[in-house]
Scaffold this active site. Structure first.
Site, PDB file in Angstrom:
ATOM      1  CE1 TYR A  71      -3.241  -3.104   0.905  1.00 39.39           C
ATOM      2  CE2 TYR A  71      -4.313  -1.282  -0.211  1.00 39.39           C
ATOM      3  CZ  TYR A  71      -4.295  -2.608   0.159  1.00 39.39           C
ATOM      4  OH  TYR A  71      -5.344  -3.436  -0.192  1.00 39.39           O
ATOM      5  NE  ARG A  74      -2.830  -0.426  -4.880  1.00 39.99           N
ATOM      6  CZ  ARG A  74      -3.970  -0.965  -4.436  1.00 39.99           C
ATOM      7  NH1 ARG A  74      -3.955  -1.932  -3.539  1.00 39.99           N
ATOM      8  NH2 ARG A  74      -5.122  -0.521  -4.883  1.00 39.99           N
ATOM      9  CG  ASN A 106     -10.399   3.744  -9.323  1.00 39.18           C
ATOM     10  OD1 ASN A 106     -10.480   2.516  -9.478  1.00 39.18           O
ATOM     11  ND2 ASN A 106     -10.493   4.589 -10.323  1.00 39.18           N
ATOM     12  CG  HIS A 123     -13.948  -1.005  -3.535  1.00 40.84           C
ATOM     13  ND1 HIS A 123     -13.698  -1.358  -4.838  1.00 40.84           N
ATOM     14  CD2 HIS A 123     -15.135  -1.598  -3.210  1.00 40.84           C
ATOM     15  CE1 HIS A 123     -14.676  -2.127  -5.279  1.00 40.84           C
ATOM     16  NE2 HIS A 123     -15.558  -2.293  -4.307  1.00 40.84           N
ATOM     17  CB  CYS A 134      -8.891   1.939  19.427  1.00 35.18           C
ATOM     18  SG  CYS A 134      -7.763   3.149  18.706  1.00 35.18           S
TER      19      CYS A 134
HETATM   20  C1  BV8 Z   1     -18.298  -8.043   0.130  1.00 40.91           C
HETATM   21  C2  BV8 Z   1      -9.828  -2.011  -2.271  1.00 40.91           C
HETATM   22  C3  BV8 Z   1     -19.766  -8.950   1.759  1.00 40.91           C
HETATM   23  C4  BV8 Z   1      -8.540  -2.693  -1.909  1.00 40.91           C
HETATM   24  C5  BV8 Z   1     -11.081  -3.589  -3.677  1.00 40.91           C
HETATM   25  C6  BV8 Z   1     -21.187 -11.362  -4.819  1.00 40.91           C
HETATM   26  C7  BV8 Z   1     -21.696 -10.467  -3.884  1.00 40.91           C
HETATM   27  C8  BV8 Z   1     -20.873  -9.969  -2.889  1.00 40.91           C
HETATM   28  C9  BV8 Z   1     -19.529 -10.362  -2.796  1.00 40.91           C
HETATM   29  C10 BV8 Z   1     -19.027 -11.248  -3.723  1.00 40.91           C
HETATM   30  C11 BV8 Z   1     -19.855 -11.740  -4.724  1.00 40.91           C
HETATM   31  N1  BV8 Z   1     -19.087 -12.576  -5.488  1.00 40.91           N
HETATM   32  C12 BV8 Z   1     -17.818 -12.589  -5.011  1.00 40.91           C
HETATM   33  C13 BV8 Z   1     -17.757 -11.817  -3.913  1.00 40.91           C
HETATM   34  C14 BV8 Z   1     -16.557 -11.600  -3.108  1.00 40.91           C
HETATM   35  C15 BV8 Z   1     -15.710 -10.423  -3.566  1.00 40.91           C
HETATM   36  C16 BV8 Z   1     -15.577 -10.345  -5.067  1.00 40.91           C
HETATM   37  O1  BV8 Z   1     -16.272  -9.581  -5.723  1.00 40.91           O
HETATM   38  N2  BV8 Z   1     -14.652 -11.119  -5.621  1.00 40.91           N
HETATM   39  C17 BV8 Z   1     -14.405 -11.057  -7.056  1.00 40.91           C
HETATM   40  C18 BV8 Z   1     -12.916 -11.076  -7.335  1.00 40.91           C
HETATM   41  C19 BV8 Z   1     -15.138 -12.229  -7.689  1.00 40.91           C
HETATM   42  N3  BV8 Z   1     -16.278  -9.185  -3.075  1.00 40.91           N
HETATM   43  C20 BV8 Z   1     -15.967  -8.791  -1.819  1.00 40.91           C
HETATM   44  O2  BV8 Z   1     -15.274  -9.433  -1.052  1.00 40.91           O
HETATM   45  C21 BV8 Z   1     -16.528  -7.444  -1.388  1.00 40.91           C
HETATM   46  N4  BV8 Z   1     -17.075  -7.576  -0.070  1.00 40.91           N
HETATM   47  O3  BV8 Z   1     -19.008  -8.380  -0.753  1.00 40.91           O
HETATM   48  O4  BV8 Z   1     -18.676  -8.096   1.460  1.00 40.91           O
HETATM   49  C22 BV8 Z   1     -19.113 -10.231   2.169  1.00 40.91           C
HETATM   50  C23 BV8 Z   1     -18.573 -10.268   3.429  1.00 40.91           C
HETATM   51  C24 BV8 Z   1     -18.002 -11.488   3.859  1.00 40.91           C
HETATM   52  C25 BV8 Z   1     -17.955 -12.603   3.015  1.00 40.91           C
HETATM   53  C26 BV8 Z   1     -18.465 -12.506   1.704  1.00 40.91           C
HETATM   54  C27 BV8 Z   1     -19.050 -11.319   1.269  1.00 40.91           C
HETATM   55  C28 BV8 Z   1     -15.418  -6.406  -1.267  1.00 40.91           C
HETATM   56  C29 BV8 Z   1     -14.862  -6.059  -2.626  1.00 40.91           C
HETATM   57  C30 BV8 Z   1     -13.882  -4.856  -2.500  1.00 40.91           C
HETATM   58  C31 BV8 Z   1     -12.447  -5.346  -2.645  1.00 40.91           C
HETATM   59  N5  BV8 Z   1     -11.535  -4.202  -2.614  1.00 40.91           N
HETATM   60  N6  BV8 Z   1     -10.305  -2.494  -3.572  1.00 40.91           N
HETATM   61  C32 BV8 Z   1      -7.410  -2.265  -2.802  1.00 40.91           C
HETATM   62  O5  BV8 Z   1      -7.586  -1.476  -3.749  1.00 40.91           O
HETATM   63  O6  BV8 Z   1      -6.280  -2.728  -2.511  1.00 40.91           O
HETATM   64  S1  BV8 Z   1     -11.537  -4.098  -5.211  1.00 40.91           S
HETATM   65  C33 BV8 Z   1     -10.350  -3.713  -6.363  1.00 40.91           C
HETATM   66  O7  BV8 Z   1     -10.818  -4.273  -7.593  1.00 40.91           O
HETATM   67  C34 BV8 Z   1     -10.166  -2.230  -6.670  1.00 40.91           C
HETATM   68  O8  BV8 Z   1     -10.995  -1.371  -5.943  1.00 40.91           O
HETATM   69  C35 BV8 Z   1     -10.560  -2.139  -8.145  1.00 40.91           C
HETATM   70  O9  BV8 Z   1     -11.102  -0.947  -8.523  1.00 40.91           O
HETATM   71  C36 BV8 Z   1     -11.572  -3.206  -8.163  1.00 40.91           C
HETATM   72  C37 BV8 Z   1     -12.155  -3.664  -9.427  1.00 40.91           C
HETATM   73  O10 BV8 Z   1     -11.161  -3.833 -10.382  1.00 40.91           O
HETATM   74  P1  BV8 Z   1     -11.173  -2.791 -11.613  1.00 40.91           P
HETATM   75  O11 BV8 Z   1     -11.343  -1.415 -11.075  1.00 40.91           O
HETATM   76  O12 BV8 Z   1     -12.171  -3.254 -12.601  1.00 40.91           O
HETATM   77  O13 BV8 Z   1      -9.699  -2.910 -12.128  1.00 40.91           O
HETATM   78  P2  BV8 Z   1      -9.106  -4.045 -13.081  1.00 40.91           P
HETATM   79  O14 BV8 Z   1      -7.621  -3.912 -13.006  1.00 40.91           O
HETATM   80  O15 BV8 Z   1      -9.774  -5.362 -12.797  1.00 40.91           O
HETATM   81  O16 BV8 Z   1      -9.625  -3.630 -14.544  1.00 40.91           O
HETATM   82  C38 BV8 Z   1      -9.192  -2.432 -15.136  1.00 40.91           C
HETATM   83  C39 BV8 Z   1     -10.078  -2.199 -16.328  1.00 40.91           C
HETATM   84  O17 BV8 Z   1      -9.735  -0.937 -16.914  1.00 40.91           O
HETATM   85  C40 BV8 Z   1      -9.926  -3.236 -17.424  1.00 40.91           C
HETATM   86  O18 BV8 Z   1     -11.212  -3.601 -17.926  1.00 40.91           O
HETATM   87  C41 BV8 Z   1      -9.130  -2.513 -18.523  1.00 40.91           C
HETATM   88  O19 BV8 Z   1      -9.498  -2.952 -19.819  1.00 40.91           O
HETATM   89  C42 BV8 Z   1      -9.581  -1.095 -18.312  1.00 40.91           C
HETATM   90  N7  BV8 Z   1      -8.608  -0.071 -18.714  1.00 40.91           N
HETATM   91  C43 BV8 Z   1      -7.249  -0.159 -18.715  1.00 40.91           C
HETATM   92  N8  BV8 Z   1      -6.730   1.023 -19.127  1.00 40.91           N
HETATM   93  C44 BV8 Z   1      -7.778   1.873 -19.362  1.00 40.91           C
HETATM   94  C45 BV8 Z   1      -8.972   1.176 -19.096  1.00 40.91           C
HETATM   95  N9  BV8 Z   1     -10.185   1.750 -19.241  1.00 40.91           N
HETATM   96  C46 BV8 Z   1     -10.220   3.025 -19.652  1.00 40.91           C
HETATM   97  N10 BV8 Z   1      -9.116   3.759 -19.913  1.00 40.91           N
HETATM   98  C47 BV8 Z   1      -7.886   3.212 -19.789  1.00 40.91           C
HETATM   99  N11 BV8 Z   1      -6.787   3.947 -20.066  1.00 40.91           N
HETATM  100 ZN    ZN Z   2      -5.753   2.312  18.534  1.00 41.56          ZN
END
Ligand code: BV8
Ligand code: ZN
Length: 252
Positions: A71, A74, A106, A123, A134
């Site tokens: 982090y 980043r 983001n 997020h 705490c």
């Molecule tokens: C949760 C912070 C309840 C950290 C991030 C269904 C319902 C609920 C949950 C789930 C579900 N199915 C699965 C889950 C679990 C999980 C999940 O979604 N897993 C995925 C991988 C399948 N979700 C969770 O855990 C969420 N919590 O639901 O809580 C719960 C509680 C307990 C138990 C179960 C459920 C929490 C999700 C949040 C995770 N934290 N970020 C950090 O940043 O370090 S997510 C992380 O991925 C970032 O925030 C990021 O933004 C996000 C998504 O990725 P993208 O933004 O799409 O980025 P990526 O690199 O993938 O893609 C980039 C895109 O840009 C590409 O398409 C590319 O073509 C394009 N691109 C590239 N260049 C350009 C461009 N576009 C335009 N211009 C350009 N120049």
């Molecule tokens: Zn503390």
């Protein structure tokens, strides 16, 4: 990067008459500012890690200095970055549109640094850090983190109040999104005339549900991405281009 496809005239018209616009951004929105996308944030020293395994409470518990080092790296990339023409186009739109809500996955602050004020961070934020024990907020030093000398591990700071470990203020996989953010994001999706998704692979839930809420409510859906995504079929307009190419064209 290939030139973006021309913007359909009908879309420009619907944007001009829109009263409530939502822009939903992912990591691709920040790519042209030099902030690696989420799946690219594992280049160099981090290339052998899997984001979904590193961005978890378990990883931080198991190896806090490795996760904190990632982090800090980043945060360094973010603080060195500048908003691009796409960010500035959205800031200009906020000044003109009846109502613009930016809903971002983001954790960087580029939308705000470009001038947008109505930004929902689903997020969390790289700038928000807190004590694990705490939950007291921890003020990060204002200077730019230095690239860790050679290694990756940086020991996380300790809370001044209770001595607990400080953690990044982001929502990790397996953690729930904050309802004070998710509810207004859902409400904005259900009420908007136009929904524009830019720079997301559409893989992370529950954020990935939001464009479908807008579609069900009858909004016009626009996708901006240089590559196809699994959710393209739900969109009225798919603009094959980048954020810095398409957004200034849409909102010139
Ligand atoms: C949760 C912070 C309840 C950290 C991030 C269904 C319902 C609920 C949950 C789930 C579900 N199915 C699965 C889950 C679990 C999980 C999940 O979604 N897993 C995925 C991988 C399948 N979700 C969770 O855990 C969420 N919590 O639901 O809580 C719960 C509680 C307990 C138990 C179960 C459920 C929490 C999700 C949040 C995770 N934290 N970020 C950090 O940043 O370090 S997510 C992380 O991925 C970032 O925030 C990021 O933004 C996000 C998504 O990725 P993208 O933004 O799409 O980025 P990526 O690199 O993938 O893609 C980039 C895109 O840009 C590409 O398409 C590319 O073509 C394009 N691109 C590239 N260049 C350009 C461009 N576009 C335009 N211009 C350009 N120049
Ligand atoms: Zn503390």
């Amino acid at each position: 990067m290939a030139d973006a496809a021309p913007i359909p005239l009908g879309l420009i018209e619907s944007l001009r008459s829109a009263r409530r616009i939502c822009v939903f951004s992912g990591a691709g929105m920040s790519a042209e500012s030099g902030v690696p996308t989420f799946r690219d944030a594992l280049t160099g020293l981090w290339e052998r890690f899997d984001a979904e395994r590193l961005a978890t409470p378990e990883a931080f518990h198991r190896d806090p200095s490795l996760v904190w080092g990632w982090y800090e790296w980043r945060r360094m990339k973010m603080r060195l970055a500048q908003p691009h023409a796409g960010h500035r186009a959205l800031a200009g739109l906020e000044r003109r549109a009846a109502q613009l809500t930016v809903i971002t996955q983001n954790v960087d602050d580029l939308h705000e640094r470009a001038g947008n004020t109505n930004v929902l961070h689903l997020h969390g934020s790289l700038e928000a850090t807190r004590c694990v024990r705490c939950a007291a907020p921890f003020a990060l030093p204002a200077d730019i983190p230095q690239e860790p000398e050679g290694g990756r591990r940086i020991e996380p700071p300790r809370c001044a109040s209770c001595g607990g470990r400080v953690r990044p203020g982001v929502v990790w996989f397996g953690e729930s999104l904050p309802m004070p953010i998710l509810q207004p994001a859902h409400d904005a999706a259900a009420a908007c005339d136009v929904w524009i998704t830019v720079g997301t692979s559409g893989l992370v839930y529950p954020a990935a549900e939001l464009p479908l809420v807008a579609a069900r409510a009858g909004a016009t859906l626009v996708q901006i991405n240089p590559l196809p995504t699994p959710l393209d079929a739900h969109y009225d307009h798919v603009l094959s281009g980048t954020a810095a190419q398409c957004l200034p064209e849409l909102f010139a």
